[in-house]
Design an enzyme around this catalytic site. Structure first.
Site, PDB file in Angstrom:
ATOM      1  N   SER A 195       0.833  -1.208   0.000  1.00 51.39           N
ATOM      2  CA  SER A 195       0.000   0.000   0.000  1.00 51.39           C
ATOM      3  C   SER A 195       0.867   1.257   0.000  1.00 51.39           C
ATOM      4  O   SER A 195       0.361   2.364  -0.008  1.00 51.39           O
ATOM      5  CB  SER A 195      -0.925   0.001   1.216  1.00 51.39           C
ATOM      6  N   ASN A 226      -2.567  -1.946  13.237  1.00 48.46           N
ATOM      7  CA  ASN A 226      -4.022  -1.781  13.144  1.00 48.46           C
ATOM      8  C   ASN A 226      -4.496  -0.478  13.800  1.00 48.46           C
ATOM      9  O   ASN A 226      -5.298   0.257  13.228  1.00 48.46           O
ATOM     10  CB  ASN A 226      -4.741  -2.981  13.761  1.00 48.46           C
ATOM     11  N   THR A 256     -38.564  26.240 -11.588  1.00 44.86           N
ATOM     12  CA  THR A 256     -38.873  24.913 -11.056  1.00 44.86           C
ATOM     13  C   THR A 256     -39.171  24.064 -12.294  1.00 44.86           C
ATOM     14  O   THR A 256     -39.752  24.567 -13.271  1.00 44.86           O
ATOM     15  CB  THR A 256     -40.084  24.925 -10.091  1.00 44.86           C
ATOM     16  N   HIS A 257     -38.749  22.853 -12.268  1.00 41.45           N
ATOM     17  CA  HIS A 257     -38.856  21.968 -13.450  1.00 41.45           C
ATOM     18  C   HIS A 257     -38.161  22.577 -14.669  1.00 41.45           C
ATOM     19  O   HIS A 257     -38.578  22.343 -15.807  1.00 41.45           O
ATOM     20  CB  HIS A 257     -40.308  21.661 -13.807  1.00 41.45           C
ATOM     21  N   SER A 290     -12.236  25.314 -29.012  1.00 38.07           N
ATOM     22  CA  SER A 290     -12.351  24.078 -29.779  1.00 38.07           C
ATOM     23  C   SER A 290     -11.246  24.060 -30.817  1.00 38.07           C
ATOM     24  O   SER A 290     -10.847  25.110 -31.327  1.00 38.07           O
ATOM     25  CB  SER A 290     -13.720  24.041 -30.454  1.00 38.07           C
ATOM     26  N   ASN A 336     -15.754  27.188 -24.415  1.00 38.49           N
ATOM     27  CA  ASN A 336     -16.472  26.107 -23.722  1.00 38.49           C
ATOM     28  C   ASN A 336     -16.290  26.145 -22.205  1.00 38.49           C
ATOM     29  O   ASN A 336     -15.184  26.424 -21.724  1.00 38.49           O
ATOM     30  CB  ASN A 336     -15.980  24.755 -24.243  1.00 38.49           C
ATOM     31  N   GLU A 370     -17.951  21.743 -16.539  1.00 38.28           N
ATOM     32  CA  GLU A 370     -18.305  20.376 -16.947  1.00 38.28           C
ATOM     33  C   GLU A 370     -17.490  19.337 -16.177  1.00 38.28           C
ATOM     34  O   GLU A 370     -18.003  18.290 -15.778  1.00 38.28           O
ATOM     35  CB  GLU A 370     -18.082  20.199 -18.451  1.00 38.28           C
ATOM     36  N   TYR A 423      -9.892  -6.283  12.822  1.00 40.73           N
ATOM     37  CA  TYR A 423      -9.185  -5.833  11.618  1.00 40.73           C
ATOM     38  C   TYR A 423      -9.176  -6.912  10.533  1.00 40.73           C
ATOM     39  O   TYR A 423      -8.969  -8.097  10.797  1.00 40.73           O
ATOM     40  CB  TYR A 423      -7.730  -5.440  11.943  1.00 40.73           C
ATOM     41  N   GLN A 432      -7.417  -1.966   4.079  1.00 45.53           N
ATOM     42  CA  GLN A 432      -6.369  -1.209   3.403  1.00 45.53           C
ATOM     43  C   GLN A 432      -6.913  -0.509   2.151  1.00 45.53           C
ATOM     44  O   GLN A 432      -6.361   0.483   1.694  1.00 45.53           O
ATOM     45  CB  GLN A 432      -5.227  -2.166   3.024  1.00 45.53           C
ATOM     46  N   LYS A 483      -8.218   3.729   1.608  1.00 44.09           N
ATOM     47  CA  LYS A 483      -7.525   5.014   1.463  1.00 44.09           C
ATOM     48  C   LYS A 483      -7.676   5.648   0.095  1.00 44.09           C
ATOM     49  O   LYS A 483      -7.931   6.848  -0.027  1.00 44.09           O
ATOM     50  CB  LYS A 483      -6.052   4.869   1.803  1.00 44.09           C
TER      51      LYS A 483
END
Ligand code: ARG
Length: 465
Positions: free
Chosen positions: A30, A117, A162-163, A284, A292, A297, A324, A329, A332
């Protein structure tokens, strides 16, 4: 005492008669990702060693030697002058091995009354505590960016949707403060999570605690932990503090992605409400006219992995037996990945939020289209004594007439309005049109200008602006 020299790199060599298969080594290491916790590992070890000296397990001199060498190791890691290898598995073994290489038997005492541990749990808690503090500061910066633009945008009225359909007119700062509220709850969630994260694991050792006379109160004090975990089996087995943090980050990402989506469509040519700062846009390679909103995004897009990381932790810990298990492990990388994505997104969100320009003409031009004032007229009728359901029906019929004749409600003659309801008088024109509809608002938390002013001022105070 004799060392097992056949397997010089292992801390657990004694009972083994076979060397570790190199495939196993590669699979189980790890260090490639937990080296990120080197600072916390060293901090944790110094706190632990200081406590061991307090209770007489180490002499003062031994502690000082350990501390000095651990600080030197930290500096070497920071200067890139430290060799990491899969054979030593994780950050804990690397630091300890570097220590014993330098100071021999004194270094071999550091791991007294400790297991990896409770050590890994401690390191991770320290790391997450630091990460929470960083995210909190970034969220505050973003809140400041939104609050900071409220005064300048105070006179701008925009449609609320709304919507994704035009609903009611609101002051632009009312929208900015909607985001600020969301990020405030994100900060509160983080603070709440921090309280549980800030618990000392050390002393739980492998799973049962230790027979050695340690003093966990001291360790907690040295490492700034407010609580001491009360059950060693629990400490050894659980990572709910990490899952909780993963959720908090997912919620931040989801809030950011909603905001990003709003600003992406509001900055289109079709909308023309917002002009994003060019330094955060890209062009672009084939269409020369394109500017853009890639950053927005990507902020929206990165939410996917942050939500996925939460899912990973939930599934990772599902059905794990006490205590444990090496599965843990795997906790993380999802956390590191979410933190990287969310902190980078927040870092970019703040300047975009501060520097995006409202296109006032384009907003104003279309503000009185779409009957944003229909609810205002309905509430006018309610104030005149018309039951809500009837008022709703009457305004609905007027809107229908408006659509058919291409007129806004404010363009109707009093006579036409009265045909629908004879209680309507000249004062109705004070409530028609988007600006009047906003002015007419009253309730706490509404877009009423004095309410919004009150909220801006209180946010400024809270954020020290
Ligand atoms: N690298 C391990 C982890 O992240 C450290 C704990 C290992 N403990 C053990 N008994 N193998 O969980």
């Amino acid at each position: 005492m004799t060392e097992n020299n056949n397997k010089p790199d292992k801390a657990w060599g004694g009972v083994f008669t076979e060397a570790t298969d190199s495939r196993m080594e590669r699979f189980s290491e790890s260090i490639s990702f937990d080296k990120r916790m080197y600072e916390q590992d060293i901090r944790g070890s110094i706190g632990h060693a200081r406590m061991l000296a307090d209770v007489g397990i180490l002499t003062r001199e031994e502690f000082e030697e350990i501390e000095r060498e651990l600080i030197a190791i930290k500096e070497r890691i920071e200067q890139g002058d430290f060799k990491f290898s899969a054979a030593l598995e994780d950050i804990h073994m690397h630091v300890e091995r570097a220590l014993t290489d330098k100071i021999g038997d004194v270094g071999r005492k550091l791991h007294t009354a400790r297991s990896r541990n409770d050590q890994v749990s401690t390191d991770f808690r320290l790391w997450i505590r630091d990460a929470i503090d960083k995210l909190d500061a970034l969220l505050e910066d973003l809140q400041k960016a939104f609050v900071g633009r409220c005064d300048g945008d105070f006179d701008v009225i925009v449609p609320a949707y709304t919507h994704t359909q035009r609903a009611q007119p609101v002051l632009a700062p009312h929208i900015w403060l909607a985001y600020v509220e969301k990020f405030q709850r994100d900060r509160e969630r983080l603070a709440d999570c921090r309280g549980r994260v800030n618990t000392l694991s050390l002393g739980a050792a492998a799973c049962a605690g230790t027979s050695l006379p340690i003093d966990r109160t001291k360790t907690a004090e040295y490492l700034g932990f407010e609580l001491i975990a009360a059950n060693s089996v629990d400490v050894s087995s659980d990572r709910d503090f990490a899952t909780e943090f993963a959720y908090d980050m997912a919620q931040i990402a989801i809030h950011l992605s909603g905001w990003a989506e709003d600003w992406i469509w509001q900055s289109t040519v079709e909308f023309g409400f917002l002009k994003l700062p060019q330094s955060f846009c890209t062009g672009s390679s084939i269409m020369p006219q394109k500017v853009n909103p890639d950053v927005l995004e990507l902020i929206r897009g990165k939410t996917a992995r942050v939500v996925g990381n939460l899912q990973s932790l939930l599934v990772l810990t599902k059905g794990l037996p006490l205590a444990y298990n090496r599965d843990l492990q795997e906790d993380k990388e999802p956390i590191f990945d979410s933190f990287d994505a969310v902190s980078a997104s927040l870092e970019l969100a703040a300047p975009i939020a501060a520097r995006t320009v409202l296109n006032r003409e384009s907003i104003a031009e279309r503000l009185d289209k779409g009957y944003l004032d229909a609810t205002s007229l309905m509430e006018y009728l309610i104030r005149k004594g018309v039951p809500q359901r009837s008022a709703h029906g009457a305004v609905g019929r007027l809107v229908r007439q408006g659509i058919d004749s291409g007129k806004a409600l404010a363009e109707f003659s009093l006579e036409t309005l009265q045909k629908e309801c004879e209680l309507i008088d000249e004062s109705v024109y004070d409530y028609l049109g988007a600006a009047n509809a906003v002015k007419a608002m009253k309730s706490y938390g509404s877009t009423a200008p004095d309410q919004v002013r009150f909220q801006i001022d209180s946010w400024k105070k809270r954020l020290g602006l």
